[in-house]
Design a protein around this motif. Sequence first.
Motif, short mmCIF file in Angstrom:
data_model
loop_
_atom_site.label_atom_id
_atom_site.label_comp_id
_atom_site.label_asym_id
_atom_site.label_seq_id
_atom_site.Cartn_x
_atom_site.Cartn_y
_atom_site.Cartn_z
N GLY A 227 39.20 28.82 52.63
CA GLY A 227 38.77 28.55 51.27
C GLY A 227 38.76 27.08 50.96
O GLY A 227 39.00 26.67 49.81
N LEU A 228 38.47 26.26 51.96
CA LEU A 228 38.50 24.81 51.82
C LEU A 228 37.08 24.26 51.67
O LEU A 228 36.18 24.65 52.41
N SER A 229 36.89 23.39 50.69
CA SER A 229 35.59 22.75 50.50
C SER A 229 35.53 21.49 51.36
O SER A 229 36.45 20.66 51.31
N ILE A 230 34.47 21.35 52.15
CA ILE A 230 34.35 20.22 53.06
C ILE A 230 33.16 19.35 52.68
O ILE A 230 32.08 19.86 52.40
N ARG A 231 33.40 18.05 52.65
CA ARG A 231 32.34 17.08 52.41
C ARG A 231 32.24 16.16 53.62
O ARG A 231 33.26 15.68 54.12
N ILE A 232 31.02 15.92 54.10
CA ILE A 232 30.80 15.11 55.29
C ILE A 232 30.04 13.85 54.93
O ILE A 232 29.03 13.91 54.23
N CYS A 233 30.52 12.72 55.42
CA CYS A 233 29.81 11.44 55.26
C CYS A 233 29.52 10.88 56.63
O CYS A 233 30.43 10.63 57.42
#
Length: 222
Positions: A215-221
Amino acid sequence: MVKLLEELMEGDTAGDPMGKGKIWTRRSTRTLKKECGDRGVSVCATTVSKLLKDMDYSLRVNRKTIAETRHPDRNRQFEIINETKKYFEDSGQPIISVDSKKKELIGNFRNEGKAWTKIVNEVLAHDFRSQAIGVGCPFGIYELLTNLGTVIVGTSYDTPEFAVESIKIWLDEFGWKRYPCAKELLILCDAGGSNGFRPRLWKYALYQNICKVYGLSIRICH
């Protein structure tokens, strides 16, 4: 001989004019060798190189400074990454930088490095893949908030599945202990390889194996 070289390089020497820093010449050792020969002094390029070193001249290397493309929004891209990092830092959410490292043959092979030992370790004369137990594929994970690093070593290829599995192992072993209240995860990575922006499996595996499971939100840069 030294005076002759100084005379030949006059006007082609760069660096610190006072001699307190590094200096170098724009002429090659082969050019200087030829010019010395024209003055009646026979010398090889290797000797010229040694003399330049004795005269405190330094070798120069290529520097990667010329970008193939100059996108008008390139600076804005890094501004967005910095703003995103600051948001995660202020909220105490984990930030990791990931990258796969150079593959290494597993076995009695030579590797760079020195040790204070009396006896030199003997290794195989050639680095043949057939003589290796396997190939180690390291995947590095660096935590920006804690200044800690983790290296996961696999024995398969550097694939998106392996990259995601490495992050999952880090979460299980260290991530949840250091960030028990984590709801978001910021991943900083380059734009190529297993964690590049083109491989769809990289982001799909992140969603299936981490986002849906924890249930983890992941953001990629990139």
